[in-house]
Design an enzyme around this catalytic site. Structure first.
Site, PDB file in Angstrom:
ATOM      1  N   ASN A   7      41.389  25.434  34.350  1.00 34.12           N
ATOM      2  CA  ASN A   7      40.518  25.248  35.416  1.00 34.12           C
ATOM      3  C   ASN A   7      38.964  25.160  34.802  1.00 34.12           C
ATOM      4  OD1 ASN A   7      38.404  26.000  37.166  1.00 34.12           O
ATOM      5  ND2 ASN A   7      39.758  26.978  38.777  1.00 34.12           N
ATOM      6  N   ASP A   9      36.183  24.336  36.457  1.00 38.67           N
ATOM      7  CA  ASP A   9      34.874  24.564  37.369  1.00 38.67           C
ATOM      8  C   ASP A   9      33.606  24.801  36.817  1.00 38.67           C
ATOM      9  OD1 ASP A   9      36.751  23.869  39.436  1.00 38.67           O
ATOM     10  OD2 ASP A   9      36.673  26.184  40.175  1.00 38.67           O
ATOM     11  N   HIS A  10      33.934  26.041  35.995  1.00 35.63           N
ATOM     12  CA  HIS A  10      32.605  26.415  35.344  1.00 35.63           C
ATOM     13  C   HIS A  10      32.045  25.719  34.166  1.00 35.63           C
ATOM     14  CE1 HIS A  10      32.877  29.709  38.099  1.00 35.63           C
ATOM     15  NE2 HIS A  10      34.182  29.913  37.627  1.00 35.63           N
ATOM     16  N   ARG A  18      21.042  23.360  35.528  1.00 33.01           N
ATOM     17  CA  ARG A  18      20.096  22.544  35.224  1.00 33.01           C
ATOM     18  C   ARG A  18      19.836  21.191  35.770  1.00 33.01           C
ATOM     19  NH1 ARG A  18      17.260  24.958  30.808  1.00 33.01           N
ATOM     20  NH2 ARG A  18      15.799  23.293  30.967  1.00 33.01           N
ATOM     21  N   HIS A  43      38.435  23.232  41.531  1.00 35.56           N
ATOM     22  CA  HIS A  43      38.227  23.544  42.986  1.00 35.56           C
ATOM     23  C   HIS A  43      36.961  22.922  43.519  1.00 35.56           C
ATOM     24  CE1 HIS A  43      37.965  27.326  45.984  1.00 35.56           C
ATOM     25  NE2 HIS A  43      38.025  26.335  46.489  1.00 35.56           N
ATOM     26  N   ARG A  45      34.589  23.160  46.312  1.00 34.71           N
ATOM     27  CA  ARG A  45      34.641  24.134  47.326  1.00 34.71           C
ATOM     28  C   ARG A  45      33.831  23.123  48.654  1.00 34.71           C
ATOM     29  NH1 ARG A  45      35.152  29.670  45.616  1.00 34.71           N
ATOM     30  NH2 ARG A  45      34.444  30.212  47.509  1.00 34.71           N
ATOM     31  N   ARG A  49      29.601  24.013  45.097  1.00 36.79           N
ATOM     32  CA  ARG A  49      28.647  24.780  44.286  1.00 36.79           C
ATOM     33  C   ARG A  49      28.976  24.593  42.933  1.00 36.79           C
ATOM     34  NH1 ARG A  49      31.240  31.063  45.012  1.00 36.79           N
ATOM     35  NH2 ARG A  49      30.823  30.496  47.066  1.00 36.79           N
ATOM     36  N   HIS A  50      30.053  23.949  42.422  1.00 40.03           N
ATOM     37  CA  HIS A  50      30.325  23.645  41.196  1.00 40.03           C
ATOM     38  C   HIS A  50      30.899  22.252  41.094  1.00 40.03           C
ATOM     39  CE1 HIS A  50      34.086  25.551  42.069  1.00 40.03           C
ATOM     40  NE2 HIS A  50      33.734  26.755  41.783  1.00 40.03           N
ATOM     41  N   GLU A  70      42.278  22.227  43.837  1.00 41.14           N
ATOM     42  CA  GLU A  70      42.403  23.692  44.733  1.00 41.14           C
ATOM     43  C   GLU A  70      41.424  23.266  45.954  1.00 41.14           C
ATOM     44  OE1 GLU A  70      40.999  26.925  42.492  1.00 41.14           O
ATOM     45  OE2 GLU A  70      42.681  26.825  41.167  1.00 41.14           O
ATOM     46  N   THR A 100      33.973  34.196  43.769  1.00 40.02           N
ATOM     47  CA  THR A 100      35.135  33.568  43.523  1.00 40.02           C
ATOM     48  C   THR A 100      36.379  33.812  44.722  1.00 40.02           C
ATOM     49  OG1 THR A 100      36.977  33.011  41.815  1.00 40.02           O
ATOM     50  CG2 THR A 100      36.121  35.293  42.172  1.00 40.02           C
ATOM     51  N   THR A 101      37.508  33.065  44.696  1.00 31.90           N
ATOM     52  CA  THR A 101      38.304  33.195  45.754  1.00 31.90           C
ATOM     53  C   THR A 101      39.003  34.738  45.679  1.00 31.90           C
ATOM     54  OG1 THR A 101      39.134  31.207  45.224  1.00 31.90           O
ATOM     55  CG2 THR A 101      40.509  31.990  46.748  1.00 31.90           C
ATOM     56  N   GLU A 151      51.250  29.949  44.319  1.00 33.33           N
ATOM     57  CA  GLU A 151      50.469  30.359  43.132  1.00 33.33           C
ATOM     58  C   GLU A 151      50.134  32.055  43.421  1.00 33.33           C
ATOM     59  OE1 GLU A 151      47.265  28.062  41.214  1.00 33.33           O
ATOM     60  OE2 GLU A 151      46.325  29.858  41.001  1.00 33.33           O
ATOM     61  N   HIS A 191      44.345  33.576  38.347  1.00 35.23           N
ATOM     62  CA  HIS A 191      43.061  34.237  38.859  1.00 35.23           C
ATOM     63  C   HIS A 191      42.812  35.376  37.844  1.00 35.23           C
ATOM     64  CE1 HIS A 191      39.670  35.560  41.113  1.00 35.23           C
ATOM     65  NE2 HIS A 191      39.601  34.460  41.710  1.00 35.23           N
ATOM     66  N   GLY A 192      41.864  35.603  37.363  1.00 35.27           N
ATOM     67  CA  GLY A 192      41.331  36.641  36.555  1.00 35.27           C
ATOM     68  C   GLY A 192      42.060  36.931  35.258  1.00 35.27           C
ATOM     69  N   GLY A 213      40.803  29.672  34.454  1.00 42.62           N
ATOM     70  CA  GLY A 213      39.363  29.038  34.146  1.00 42.62           C
ATOM     71  C   GLY A 213      38.256  29.773  33.476  1.00 42.62           C
TER      72      GLY A 213
HETATM   73  N1  PXP Z   1      43.821  29.783  40.704  1.00 46.46           N
HETATM   74  C1  PXP Z   1      43.097  29.822  41.789  1.00 46.46           C
HETATM   75  C2  PXP Z   1      43.996  29.383  43.036  1.00 46.46           C
HETATM   76  C3  PXP Z   1      41.837  29.898  41.886  1.00 46.46           C
HETATM   77  O1  PXP Z   1      40.949  30.103  42.903  1.00 46.46           O
HETATM   78  C4  PXP Z   1      41.268  30.249  40.657  1.00 46.46           C
HETATM   79  C5  PXP Z   1      39.633  30.567  40.865  1.00 46.46           C
HETATM   80  O2  PXP Z   1      38.897  29.284  41.080  1.00 46.46           O
HETATM   81  C6  PXP Z   1      41.833  30.450  39.479  1.00 46.46           C
HETATM   82  C7  PXP Z   1      43.226  30.130  39.354  1.00 46.46           C
HETATM   83  C8  PXP Z   1      41.317  30.569  38.121  1.00 46.46           C
HETATM   84  O3  PXP Z   1      40.704  31.888  38.069  1.00 46.46           O
HETATM   85  P1  PXP Z   1      39.819  32.344  36.848  1.00 46.46           P
HETATM   86  O4  PXP Z   1      38.695  31.509  36.835  1.00 46.46           O
HETATM   87  O5  PXP Z   1      39.679  33.793  37.185  1.00 46.46           O
HETATM   88  O6  PXP Z   1      40.647  32.030  35.621  1.00 46.46           O
END
Ligand code: PXP
Length: 241
Positions: A7, A9-10, A18, A43, A45, A49-50, A70, A100-101, A151, A191-192, A213
């Protein structure tokens, strides 16, 4: 072999901090693919935001693996998905104020609405997974709604503060992975997840794919995205052999 969805996103979070054109989300996606990602996850959103709309279209045109979008189950996002045509859509709940979600989608409460979105996406050959808490009623509803995959939300496992809680959350995920597999759902998780907690989850035989991510992008600050991705992939695969 278990798949790694990176992922990114970040990367966009850093870029947007910036208002610059770099770091490039496309370059990040291509680099992650080169070093072990089996698919790229973003994702989009509601508040952008990202990841922005253009990022998703550009990734669709450039990635060599697969794109997992996502998104919230809204008409706006459905229209974008039908335009972009990602390989997969993962339906997630979305709250404006969350960092975050925070939880899985409530499939039971929104059953007809979610079923219709899944039907439309599947008719367009975009395979749908549902981000879901490890809960058998919700998983059964996901199957009844004709989802291709679930998931499993690993947030509670990842955030557990004690060994006891972490073990308890792990066994919920394990049981629900077995249950979902028995319903013939493809089983993903995310996630996490990070370099310290990924192994037990990657080891579950039903696990088809992990979406990771923040931990990978954060690690890339110290050792670069190529190493951060390949290290995660190695940890996931070593546990399987
Ligand atoms: N899966 C889903 C559905 C998510 O919403 C996210 C966070 O955007 C992730 C996975 C990845 O989570 P993390 O950034 O904590 O690894």
């Amino acid at each position: 072999m278990i798949r790694l969805g990176v992922n990114i996103d970040h990367i966009a979070t850093i870029r947007n901090a910036r208002n610059e054109a770099f770091p490039s989300v496309v370059e990040a996606g291509l680099t992650a693919e080169t070093y072990g990602a089996d698919l790229i996850t973003v994702h989009l959103r509601e508040d952008r935001r990202h990841i922005k709309d253009d990022d998703v279209f550009l990734l669709r045109q450039t990635l060599k693996t697969q794109l997992n979008l996502e998104m919230a189950a809204t008409q706006e996002m459905l229209d974008i998905a039908l335009d972009v045509r990602p390989d997969f859509v993962c339906l997630v709940p979305e709250k404006r104020q969350e960092l975050t979600t925070e939880g899985g989608l409530d499939v039971i409460k929104n059953f007809d609405y979610i079923s219709n979105i899944i039907k439309t996406l599947h008719e367009n050959k975009i395979w749908v997974s549902i981000f879901i808490d490890p809960n058998s009623e919700q998983i059964t509803a996901a199957r009844d709604a004709n989802a291709y995959a679930i998931e499993i939300h690993t947030g509670k496992y990842a955030e557990a503060k004690t060994n006891y809680n972490s073990t308890e959350e792990f066994y919920k995920i394990k049981d629900m992975a077995e249950f979902a597999d028995s319903l013939e759902l493809v089983v993903n998780a995310g996630h996490g997840l990070n370099y310290h907690n990924v192994k037990p989850i990657a080891q579950l035989p039903q696990m088809h794919e992990l979406n990771i991510g923040f931990a990978i992008i954060a690690q890339s600050v110290f050792e670069g995205l190529p190493n951060a991705v390949s290290k995660m992939k190695r940890l996931m695969i070593d546990e399987r052999t």
